[in-house]
Design a protein around this motif. Structure first.
Motif: not given
Length: 347
Positions: A326, A141, A145
């Protein structure tokens, strides 16, 4: 030490290095929450030995106006990409004017990765094993992304070489008349608390020669617990060597400051900060020898920042940092995609 390595390369391209440091506000707008405050970052950057001057409150987008204001011939950035909040290359203007140079990004480290290690708080990053699924899952994570993998934030193992140590080391031997001062510790996530301490120690003598003893990872883990150190011995070595107050580093110094060590380096003074000294494995005081010789001194750095506090800051902003990482990755992937399309159109 990735940032330090970039500054080292930049300095080698010219004669005088001015480093622009953004405000907290600018960073929050374009990237997400900063880990350190602007004051802490100004001090940290100033303490790196290749930096001649800092430009506080530097704009996020580097313009020709900024370069002229500081009489700079050109600016330097890593070979990764930086984008504004709306996805523009922040170096477009200076590139067009031919006043842009590039240096190599340091493989195997990124702020993203270090933040990931701190949020994880398991021991997985001390070994090179990939079996720990919880860790793999979490790095996933972190460095990724929704899909794909950016070469800029994606993390690879940091590989230490003797060449890299030589590039960071001062190579200066102690000179006659130097006061040889020994300090020891983990120096994990080398931060402004360490800098304040080393600066104070540096002020204790007219010609200080500071040797920093760095404990091996297992030793640090013994007295710090959890998943400390966050950075391994190789990473900590480069971080400490980049500091202008340090002349030499002992990689894997013994926990107890022995007579052998003091005699070998001809140490005149041994300093420790105000943090707790954990007894050695056998319950003895690791500073017994320098205390008996009357050369031990406690030094108050005046800073209350510790590695623990940094980790707490990260955990407190955990969700914001995960979102930041992200978003950053997604933006980079979009640029890569656009670059690929341009290439295809050319052919």
């Amino acid at each position: 030490y990735g940032h330090s390595n970039q500054l080292r390369q930049a300095r080698a391209m010219g004669d005088y290095l001015i480093v622009g440091v953004h405000t907290d506000e600018e960073i929050a707008k374009h990237k997400g929450p900063p880990v350190f405050t602007q004051e802490e970052r100004y001090k940290m950057v100033q303490a790196i030995k290749w930096v001649d001057e800092i430009a506080p409150g530097a704009p996020y987008v580097t313009t020709l106006e900024t370069l002229d204001k500081y009489s700079c011939d050109f600016c330097v950035h890593g070979d990764d990409i930086t984008l504004t909040v709306d996805g523009k290359d922040t170096y477009e203007e200076v590139k067009t004017a031919g006043r842009y140079r590039e240096c190599k990004r340091t493989q195997g480290v990124s702020t993203t990765d270090l933040v990931g290690r701190m949020l994880l708080m398991t021991k997985a990053h001390h070994s090179n094993i990939d079996e720990d699924l919880d860790y793999r899952k979490h790095t996933d994570n972190f460095g990724k992304g929704p899909k794909g993998h950016s070469p800029w934030t994606g993390v690879s193992q940091f590989l230490q070489t003797s060449q890299k140590i030589i590039q960071f080391a001062s190579g200066k031997e102690p000179q006659p008349g130097d006061t040889i001062i020994y300090v020891a510790g983990a120096f994990d996530l080398f931060h402004v608390g360490h800098v304040d301490f080393l600066e104070k120690v540096h002020q204790l003598a007219e010609k200080p020669y500071i040797i920093a003893g760095l404990h091996f990872d297992q030793e640090v883990n013994r007295y710090k617990g959890k998943n400390y150190p966050i950075m391994n011995i190789h990473e900590r070595t480069l971080s400490v060597l980049a500091c202008r107050y340090v002349s030499e580093v002992v990689i894997g110094a013994p926990y107890a400051v022995t007579a052998d060590l003091l005699d070998h380096f001809r140490v005149t003074l041994v300093c420790h900060g105000m943090t707790e000294v954990v007894p050695d494995k056998d319950g003895s005081d690791p500073y017994e020898e320098p205390k008996q010789r009357g050369i031990f001194r406690l030094v108050d750095s005046g800073s209350n920042l510790t590695t623990d506090l940094i980790v707490q800051r990260i955990i407190k902003n955990r969700l914001e940092f995960e979102a930041r990482n992200q978003k950053k990755e997604a933006k980079e992937l979009a640029v890569l995609e656009a670059m690929r399309r341009l290439e295809e159109e050319k052919h």
